[in-house]
Design a protein around this motif. Structure first.
Motif, PDB file in Angstrom:
ATOM      1  N   VAL A 193       0.883  -1.162   0.000  1.00 48.35           N
ATOM      2  CA  VAL A 193       0.000   0.000   0.000  1.00 48.35           C
ATOM      3  C   VAL A 193       0.918   1.208   0.000  1.00 48.35           C
ATOM      4  O   VAL A 193       1.412   1.636   1.040  1.00 48.35           O
ATOM      5  CB  VAL A 193      -0.952  -0.002   1.210  1.00 48.35           C
ATOM      6  N   LYS A 194       1.160   1.741  -1.168  1.00 52.64           N
ATOM      7  CA  LYS A 194       2.231   2.709  -1.361  1.00 52.64           C
ATOM      8  C   LYS A 194       1.872   4.117  -0.914  1.00 52.64           C
ATOM      9  O   LYS A 194       2.749   4.954  -0.709  1.00 52.64           O
ATOM     10  CB  LYS A 194       2.671   2.704  -2.822  1.00 52.64           C
ATOM     11  N   HIS A 225      -4.436   2.251  15.462  1.00 48.79           N
ATOM     12  CA  HIS A 225      -5.562   1.646  14.735  1.00 48.79           C
ATOM     13  C   HIS A 225      -5.662   0.143  15.021  1.00 48.79           C
ATOM     14  O   HIS A 225      -6.464  -0.546  14.388  1.00 48.79           O
ATOM     15  CB  HIS A 225      -5.398   1.871  13.232  1.00 48.79           C
ATOM     16  N   GLY A 226      -4.847  -0.324  15.963  1.00 46.48           N
ATOM     17  CA  GLY A 226      -4.935  -1.725  16.384  1.00 46.48           C
ATOM     18  C   GLY A 226      -4.060  -2.683  15.619  1.00 46.48           C
ATOM     19  O   GLY A 226      -4.198  -3.910  15.781  1.00 46.48           O
ATOM     20  N   PHE A 227      -3.127  -2.186  14.816  1.00 48.38           N
ATOM     21  CA  PHE A 227      -2.285  -3.078  14.003  1.00 48.38           C
ATOM     22  C   PHE A 227      -0.983  -3.414  14.703  1.00 48.38           C
ATOM     23  O   PHE A 227      -0.413  -2.594  15.435  1.00 48.38           O
ATOM     24  CB  PHE A 227      -1.969  -2.417  12.657  1.00 48.38           C
ATOM     25  N   THR A 228      -0.517  -4.635  14.451  1.00 49.63           N
ATOM     26  CA  THR A 228       0.835  -5.016  14.820  1.00 49.63           C
ATOM     27  C   THR A 228       1.761  -4.439  13.754  1.00 49.63           C
ATOM     28  O   THR A 228       1.500  -4.547  12.553  1.00 49.63           O
ATOM     29  CB  THR A 228       0.988  -6.540  14.852  1.00 49.63           C
ATOM     30  N   VAL A 229       2.868  -3.816  14.204  1.00 50.47           N
ATOM     31  CA  VAL A 229       3.757  -3.122  13.272  1.00 50.47           C
ATOM     32  C   VAL A 229       5.174  -3.650  13.428  1.00 50.47           C
ATOM     33  O   VAL A 229       5.678  -3.798  14.539  1.00 50.47           O
ATOM     34  CB  VAL A 229       3.738  -1.597  13.516  1.00 50.47           C
ATOM     35  N   TYR A 230       5.814  -3.903  12.300  1.00 49.09           N
ATOM     36  CA  TYR A 230       7.215  -4.305  12.282  1.00 49.09           C
ATOM     37  C   TYR A 230       8.025  -3.282  11.504  1.00 49.09           C
ATOM     38  O   TYR A 230       7.494  -2.582  10.647  1.00 49.09           O
ATOM     39  CB  TYR A 230       7.404  -5.680  11.636  1.00 49.09           C
ATOM     40  N   ARG A 273       2.736  -3.796   3.326  1.00 50.80           N
ATOM     41  CA  ARG A 273       4.035  -3.138   3.274  1.00 50.80           C
ATOM     42  C   ARG A 273       3.834  -1.663   2.913  1.00 50.80           C
ATOM     43  O   ARG A 273       3.109  -1.345   1.967  1.00 50.80           O
ATOM     44  CB  ARG A 273       4.947  -3.811   2.245  1.00 50.80           C
ATOM     45  N   PHE A 274       4.490  -0.813   3.663  1.00 51.44           N
ATOM     46  CA  PHE A 274       4.393   0.634   3.433  1.00 51.44           C
ATOM     47  C   PHE A 274       5.791   1.221   3.485  1.00 51.44           C
ATOM     48  O   PHE A 274       6.491   1.102   4.493  1.00 51.44           O
ATOM     49  CB  PHE A 274       3.510   1.279   4.504  1.00 51.44           C
ATOM     50  N   VAL A 275       6.224   1.817   2.376  1.00 44.77           N
ATOM     51  CA  VAL A 275       7.560   2.403   2.304  1.00 44.77           C
ATOM     52  C   VAL A 275       7.495   3.847   2.782  1.00 44.77           C
ATOM     53  O   VAL A 275       6.743   4.666   2.250  1.00 44.77           O
ATOM     54  CB  VAL A 275       8.125   2.339   0.873  1.00 44.77           C
ATOM     55  N   LEU A 276       8.303   4.151   3.773  1.00 45.78           N
ATOM     56  CA  LEU A 276       8.305   5.459   4.422  1.00 45.78           C
ATOM     57  C   LEU A 276       9.410   6.329   3.824  1.00 45.78           C
ATOM     58  O   LEU A 276      10.598   6.075   4.036  1.00 45.78           O
ATOM     59  CB  LEU A 276       8.511   5.277   5.926  1.00 45.78           C
ATOM     60  N   VAL A 277       9.003   7.339   3.047  1.00 40.26           N
ATOM     61  CA  VAL A 277       9.943   8.233   2.387  1.00 40.26           C
ATOM     62  C   VAL A 277       9.712   9.653   2.896  1.00 40.26           C
ATOM     63  O   VAL A 277       8.640  10.230   2.663  1.00 40.26           O
ATOM     64  CB  VAL A 277       9.769   8.214   0.855  1.00 40.26           C
ATOM     65  N   PRO A 278      10.671  10.226   3.618  1.00 38.22           N
ATOM     66  CA  PRO A 278      10.495  11.591   4.123  1.00 38.22           C
ATOM     67  C   PRO A 278      10.146  12.571   3.003  1.00 38.22           C
ATOM     68  O   PRO A 278      10.775  12.574   1.939  1.00 38.22           O
ATOM     69  CB  PRO A 278      11.863  11.914   4.739  1.00 38.22           C
ATOM     70  N   GLY A 279       9.120  13.380   3.249  1.00 41.11           N
ATOM     71  CA  GLY A 279       8.724  14.373   2.283  1.00 41.11           C
ATOM     72  C   GLY A 279       7.868  13.847   1.147  1.00 41.11           C
ATOM     73  O   GLY A 279       7.389  14.613   0.306  1.00 41.11           O
ATOM     74  N   ASP A 339       4.313  -3.880   7.774  1.00 40.42           N
ATOM     75  CA  ASP A 339       5.759  -3.639   7.729  1.00 40.42           C
ATOM     76  C   ASP A 339       6.003  -2.212   7.282  1.00 40.42           C
ATOM     77  O   ASP A 339       5.656  -1.849   6.148  1.00 40.42           O
ATOM     78  CB  ASP A 339       6.434  -4.595   6.748  1.00 40.42           C
ATOM     79  N   VAL A 340       6.576  -1.394   8.156  1.00 35.61           N
ATOM     80  CA  VAL A 340       6.964  -0.040   7.780  1.00 35.61           C
ATOM     81  C   VAL A 340       8.423  -0.107   7.338  1.00 35.61           C
ATOM     82  O   VAL A 340       9.325  -0.350   8.141  1.00 35.61           O
ATOM     83  CB  VAL A 340       6.793   0.946   8.948  1.00 35.61           C
ATOM     84  N   LEU A 341       8.634   0.098   6.049  1.00 34.02           N
ATOM     85  CA  LEU A 341       9.956  -0.061   5.457  1.00 34.02           C
ATOM     86  C   LEU A 341      10.572   1.304   5.200  1.00 34.02           C
ATOM     87  O   LEU A 341      10.080   2.075   4.373  1.00 34.02           O
ATOM     88  CB  LEU A 341       9.849  -0.844   4.140  1.00 34.02           C
ATOM     89  N   GLY A 342      11.625   1.616   5.904  1.00 34.31           N
ATOM     90  CA  GLY A 342      12.291   2.893   5.720  1.00 34.31           C
ATOM     91  C   GLY A 342      13.001   2.976   4.373  1.00 34.31           C
ATOM     92  O   GLY A 342      13.648   2.011   3.934  1.00 34.31           O
ATOM     93  N   PHE A 343      12.860   4.096   3.716  1.00 30.75           N
ATOM     94  CA  PHE A 343      13.536   4.299   2.433  1.00 30.75           C
ATOM     95  C   PHE A 343      15.047   4.169   2.601  1.00 30.75           C
ATOM     96  O   PHE A 343      15.626   4.578   3.600  1.00 30.75           O
ATOM     97  CB  PHE A 343      13.206   5.689   1.882  1.00 30.75           C
ATOM     98  N   HIS A 344      15.687   3.582   1.573  1.00 30.40           N
ATOM     99  CA  HIS A 344      17.150   3.504   1.539  1.00 30.40           C
ATOM    100  C   HIS A 344      17.607   3.679   0.088  1.00 30.40           C
ATOM    101  O   HIS A 344      16.793   3.720  -0.836  1.00 30.40           O
ATOM    102  CB  HIS A 344      17.651   2.178   2.109  1.00 30.40           C
ATOM    103  N   GLN A 345      18.903   3.748  -0.093  1.00 28.25           N
ATOM    104  CA  GLN A 345      19.462   4.029  -1.414  1.00 28.25           C
ATOM    105  C   GLN A 345      20.125   2.812  -2.058  1.00 28.25           C
ATOM    106  O   GLN A 345      20.922   2.953  -2.996  1.00 28.25           O
ATOM    107  CB  GLN A 345      20.492   5.168  -1.305  1.00 28.25           C
TER     108      GLN A 345
END
Length: 292
Positions: A177-178, A287-292, A213-219, A245-251
């Motif tokens: 879920v982008k 919201h009641g979700f388990t988060v990794y 899966r949600f990719v977290l990109v600042p801005g 899964d909160v996936l932090g952006f990387h390069q």
């Protein structure tokens, strides 16, 4: 598989050559039979029927592609152009290697005891695995007959490519879920959000499990409003969502963009800091979700 949807090709249509029997694909596809001498017509027919699939690579891993030890197959072709894509070399189906359905099924059979011992299985990823629904669903069906766990890693953007019958052989979906609104989703991917929502709701209705899966990109994807919208979308999937899964952006994917000479929109982008990660995780937890 509905007869009206996919036409079955015969073996002679694949034009075997004298070197066919010993032919294997190199590198990440070592050990797979590769059709030799397919012309365009035969290639399209075999693709539609699922007699062949265009594969970028595969590996055996115990990472994040589902539970246990998994055979992850990266299919070629993707309709989206995500700004943070790690594998732009999988965008074009023609850049993949054609692999026989039977060869892929034999590969699953080879590892089935390992999968069962580790509660693992086969995962189709990409690229976008839903671009080749006949091939993927036929492999999944064969895997289920072996008692092997199946997992589809997808954006859900090609929701309508999958029939309800195809969903039957999916045990788990890693659903990207982008973004939580159409404007941001289009900015991130060039596509539309609604098909992802529709596919997730179909999976939930069919009783399938989902890891979001949600990719977290600042801005880009990290605003509180966007995260709240993603959470509400996940809520619409009900109890199907096992975790997010909160996936932090990387390069790590940047060198591929450079190698392919594709302008990289996130050239100087930084990953999220610890405070942002914590805030986003807490939003989902609220919201009641388990988060990794």
């Amino acid at each position: 598989m509905p007869d009206s949807q996919f036409r079955t090709t015969t073996r002679h249509m694949l034009r075997e050559s004298k070197t066919y029997a010993s032919q294997t694909l190199m590198g990440g596809l070592s050990g797979f039979e590769s059709p030799i001498g397919l012309d365009r017509r035969d290639r399209i027919a075999a693709l539609k029927s699922g007699d062949i699939g265009f594969v970028h690579s595969w590996d055996i891993n115990t990472s994040v592609d589902g539970p246990g030890t998994r055979m992850t197959v990266f299919m070629s072709g993707c309709p989206l152009r995500c700004q943070y894509c790690q594998n732009p070399d999988t965008w074009k189906m023609r850049d993949g290697k054609p692999v026989y359905l039977d060869a892929m099924i034999k590969k699953v059979d080879r590892y089935k005891d390992l999968f069962k011992a580790t509660h693992g299985g086969i995962t189709f990823s990409g690229g976008e695995s839903m671009m080749q629904p006949a091939f993927v669903s036929r492999v999944f069906h064969a895997a289920k007959e072996m008692g092997v766990h199946t997992c589809l890693d997808t954006s859900g953007f090609l929701n309508t490519n999958y029939t309800d019958e195809m969903l039957d052989d999916i045990d788990l979906c890693l659903l990207d879920v982008k973004s939580g609104d159409e404007q941001t989703y289009h900015k991130v991917t060039g596509g539309l959000l609604q098909p992802t929502i529709d596919f997730g709701q179909r999976l939930a209705k069919a009783g399938k499990k989902i890891w979001v899966r949600f990719v977290l990109v600042p801005g880009l994807t990290d605003s509180e409003e966007n995260v709240e919208n993603v959470a509400r979308i996940c809520e619409s999937f009900g109890d199907a969502v096992e975790h997010i899964d909160v996936l932090g952006f990387h390069q790590l994917g940047r060198p591929k963009w450079h190698e392919l000479r594709i302008p990289y929109p996130l050239e100087n982008q930084k990953g999220p800091n610890a405070a942002t990660r914590e805030r986003v995780a807490n939003q989902f937890k609220d919201h009641g979700f388990t988060v990794y």
